[in-house]
Scaffold this active site. Structure first.
Site, PDB file in Angstrom:
ATOM      1  N   GLY A  68       0.794  -1.230   0.000  1.00 38.59           N
ATOM      2  CA  GLY A  68       0.000   0.000   0.000  1.00 38.59           C
ATOM      3  C   GLY A  68       0.823   1.276   0.000  1.00 38.59           C
ATOM      4  N   HIS A 133     -12.531  12.135 -17.166  1.00 40.98           N
ATOM      5  CA  HIS A 133     -11.868  12.086 -18.483  1.00 40.98           C
ATOM      6  C   HIS A 133     -10.522  12.830 -18.481  1.00 40.98           C
ATOM      7  CE1 HIS A 133     -12.745  16.337 -19.257  1.00 40.98           C
ATOM      8  NE2 HIS A 133     -13.800  16.092 -18.490  1.00 40.98           N
ATOM      9  N   HIS A 142      -1.682   6.656  -5.593  1.00 42.07           N
ATOM     10  CA  HIS A 142      -2.798   5.956  -4.935  1.00 42.07           C
ATOM     11  C   HIS A 142      -3.955   6.930  -4.824  1.00 42.07           C
ATOM     12  CE1 HIS A 142      -4.357   3.805  -1.015  1.00 42.07           C
ATOM     13  NE2 HIS A 142      -5.253   3.841  -1.985  1.00 42.07           N
TER      14      HIS A 142
HETATM   15  C1  LIG Z   1      -3.327  14.311   5.669  1.00 41.89           C
HETATM   16  C2  LIG Z   1      -2.651  13.193   6.427  1.00 41.89           C
HETATM   17  C3  LIG Z   1      -1.710  12.422   5.492  1.00 41.89           C
HETATM   18  C4  LIG Z   1      -1.841  13.894   7.534  1.00 41.89           C
HETATM   19  O1  LIG Z   1      -1.200  12.953   8.300  1.00 41.89           O
HETATM   20  P1  LIG Z   1      -0.024  13.478   9.279  1.00 41.89           P
HETATM   21  O2  LIG Z   1       1.079  14.092   8.474  1.00 41.89           O
HETATM   22  O3  LIG Z   1       0.324  12.308  10.161  1.00 41.89           O
HETATM   23  O4  LIG Z   1      -0.686  14.664  10.082  1.00 41.89           O
HETATM   24  P2  LIG Z   1      -1.257  14.694  11.569  1.00 41.89           P
HETATM   25  O5  LIG Z   1      -2.196  13.560  11.842  1.00 41.89           O
HETATM   26  O6  LIG Z   1      -0.096  14.894  12.495  1.00 41.89           O
HETATM   27  O7  LIG Z   1      -2.139  16.030  11.553  1.00 41.89           O
HETATM   28  C5  LIG Z   1      -1.556  17.311  11.391  1.00 41.89           C
HETATM   29  C6  LIG Z   1      -2.688  18.335  11.477  1.00 41.89           C
HETATM   30  O8  LIG Z   1      -3.531  18.204  10.319  1.00 41.89           O
HETATM   31  C7  LIG Z   1      -4.886  17.894  10.705  1.00 41.89           C
HETATM   32  N1  LIG Z   1      -5.379  16.898   9.749  1.00 41.89           N
HETATM   33  C8  LIG Z   1      -4.863  15.679   9.487  1.00 41.89           C
HETATM   34  N2  LIG Z   1      -5.550  15.066   8.519  1.00 41.89           N
HETATM   35  C9  LIG Z   1      -6.535  15.908   8.163  1.00 41.89           C
HETATM   36  C10 LIG Z   1      -7.568  15.832   7.229  1.00 41.89           C
HETATM   37  N3  LIG Z   1      -7.712  14.747   6.437  1.00 41.89           N
HETATM   38  N4  LIG Z   1      -8.394  16.880   7.100  1.00 41.89           N
HETATM   39  C11 LIG Z   1      -8.262  17.973   7.894  1.00 41.89           C
HETATM   40  N5  LIG Z   1      -7.286  18.106   8.811  1.00 41.89           N
HETATM   41  C12 LIG Z   1      -6.437  17.087   8.939  1.00 41.89           C
HETATM   42  C13 LIG Z   1      -4.766  17.342  12.126  1.00 41.89           C
HETATM   43  O9  LIG Z   1      -5.968  17.530  12.848  1.00 41.89           O
HETATM   44  C14 LIG Z   1      -3.617  18.152  12.663  1.00 41.89           C
HETATM   45  O10 LIG Z   1      -4.094  19.438  12.982  1.00 41.89           O
HETATM   46  P3  LIG Z   1      -3.511  20.266  14.251  1.00 41.89           P
HETATM   47  O11 LIG Z   1      -2.052  20.481  13.970  1.00 41.89           O
HETATM   48  O12 LIG Z   1      -4.311  21.533  14.242  1.00 41.89           O
HETATM   49  O13 LIG Z   1      -3.734  19.402  15.432  1.00 41.89           O
HETATM   50  C15 LIG Z   1      -3.662  12.167   7.035  1.00 41.89           C
HETATM   51  O14 LIG Z   1      -4.315  12.700   8.176  1.00 41.89           O
HETATM   52  C16 LIG Z   1      -4.711  11.736   6.015  1.00 41.89           C
HETATM   53  O15 LIG Z   1      -5.777  12.347   5.848  1.00 41.89           O
HETATM   54  N6  LIG Z   1      -4.374  10.629   5.303  1.00 41.89           N
HETATM   55  C17 LIG Z   1      -5.239  10.028   4.311  1.00 41.89           C
HETATM   56  C18 LIG Z   1      -5.623   8.623   4.782  1.00 41.89           C
HETATM   57  C19 LIG Z   1      -6.412   7.871   3.747  1.00 41.89           C
HETATM   58  O16 LIG Z   1      -7.320   8.389   3.137  1.00 41.89           O
HETATM   59  N7  LIG Z   1      -6.021   6.630   3.577  1.00 41.89           N
HETATM   60  C20 LIG Z   1      -6.675   5.762   2.617  1.00 41.89           C
HETATM   61  C21 LIG Z   1      -6.173   4.356   2.803  1.00 41.89           C
HETATM   62  S1  LIG Z   1      -6.995   3.219   1.758  1.00 41.89           S
END
Ligand SMILES: CC(C)(COP(=O)(O)OP(=O)(O)OC[C@H]1O[C@@H](n2cnc3c(N)ncnc32)[C@H](O)[C@@H]1OP(=O)(O)O)[C@@H](O)C(=O)NCCC(=O)NCCS
Length: 205
Positions: A68, A133, A142
């Site tokens: 993944g 499209h 991904h």
């Molecule tokens: C965006 C992402 C990559 C950030 O991960 P990270 O770098 O570990 O960031 P953190 O969890 O430390 O969060 C940092 C800040 O962003 C915010 N944040 C994280 N993800 C967010 C999201 N999707 N939307 C809004 N805010 C988000 C957190 O609340 C945090 O805010 P704060 O500093 O005010 O407390 C992750 O949260 C995410 O959304 N990943 C996608 C997962 C997914 O869809 N996977 C599919 C698998 S099949």
């Protein structure tokens, strides 16, 4: 039926194997992963360490990298060298005849790929994602479950679009950028940047 070796035995691999079996044109002959310490056979398939991959190369077998993590998947593709890859399409996915799927890509259940879009090698189009499209997606990206990539978007290598995110028309997502779950991307993303929220803003780390 073509024989396929699956690389990776984690959670993503389970979903890939399910899609492959449903597609009905490939037979899994074995799974390679470094969590296995030695060669063993189980239920008609072998398990072996990934580091032993060269023993399993043959002219007739296809491979599929079911890892993944985008960076890890891209690195394994380089490590495996000149092997041929299966392209996996779940039978409930809708793929335009005018779309191009490069080898090693997987199109999960209920995903839609519209005309003149290109899905790069080793890219995952996850469950229920919509690729409109004229979308060009590079290698080892991904697009997560239920994300929508609208018309004319360009997606760089190893980009991760999070679950249920939306990317507005014609934008470019820089290499290795990440779009958080539920974000709405309204402007281009910089290489390596992480973007969250509606509208999406770059996370300053
Ligand atoms: C965006 C992402 C990559 C950030 O991960 P990270 O770098 O570990 O960031 P953190 O969890 O430390 O969060 C940092 C800040 O962003 C915010 N944040 C994280 N993800 C967010 C999201 N999707 N939307 C809004 N805010 C988000 C957190 O609340 C945090 O805010 P704060 O500093 O005010 O407390 C992750 O949260 C995410 O959304 N990943 C996608 C997962 C997914 O869809 N996977 C599919 C698998 S099949």
């Amino acid at each position: 039926m073509r024989n396929v070796i699956i690389v990776g035995a984690g959670g993503h691999s389970k979903v890939v194997r399910e899609c492959l079996e449903q597609q009905g044109i490939y037979t899994i002959i074995g799974v390679l992963d470094n969590k296995y310490t030695s060669y063993e056979e189980r239920d008609g398939q072998f398990r072996a360490p990934l580091d032993d991959f060269s023993q399993f190369k043959s002219n007739t077998t296809l491979w599929f990298i079911a890892i993944g993590d985008n960076k890890a998947r891209a690195e394994v593709a380089i490590k495996l060298g000149d092997v041929s890859y299966a392209t996996i399409i779940h039978p409930t996915a809708i793929v335009s005849k005018m779309a191009t799927l490069e080898p090693g890509s997987v199109i999960m259940p209920l995903a839609v790929i519209q005309p003149d879009s290109v899905i790069g090698a080793h890219t995952i189009i996850n469950t229920g994602a919509i690729i409109e499209h004229d979308v060009i997606i590079s290698e080892a990206a991904h697009v997560s479950p239920r994300a929508t990539v609208t018309g004319g978007v360009k997606i760089g290598v190893r980009v991760h679009v999070g679950a249920s995110a939306v990317v507005n028309p014609g934008l470019s997502l820089g290499d290795d950028s990440v779009v958080g779950a539920g974000a709405v991307v309204v402007s281009d993303t910089e290489a390596g940047g992480t973007y969250v929220g509606v509208p999406a803003r770059k996370l300053e780390k």
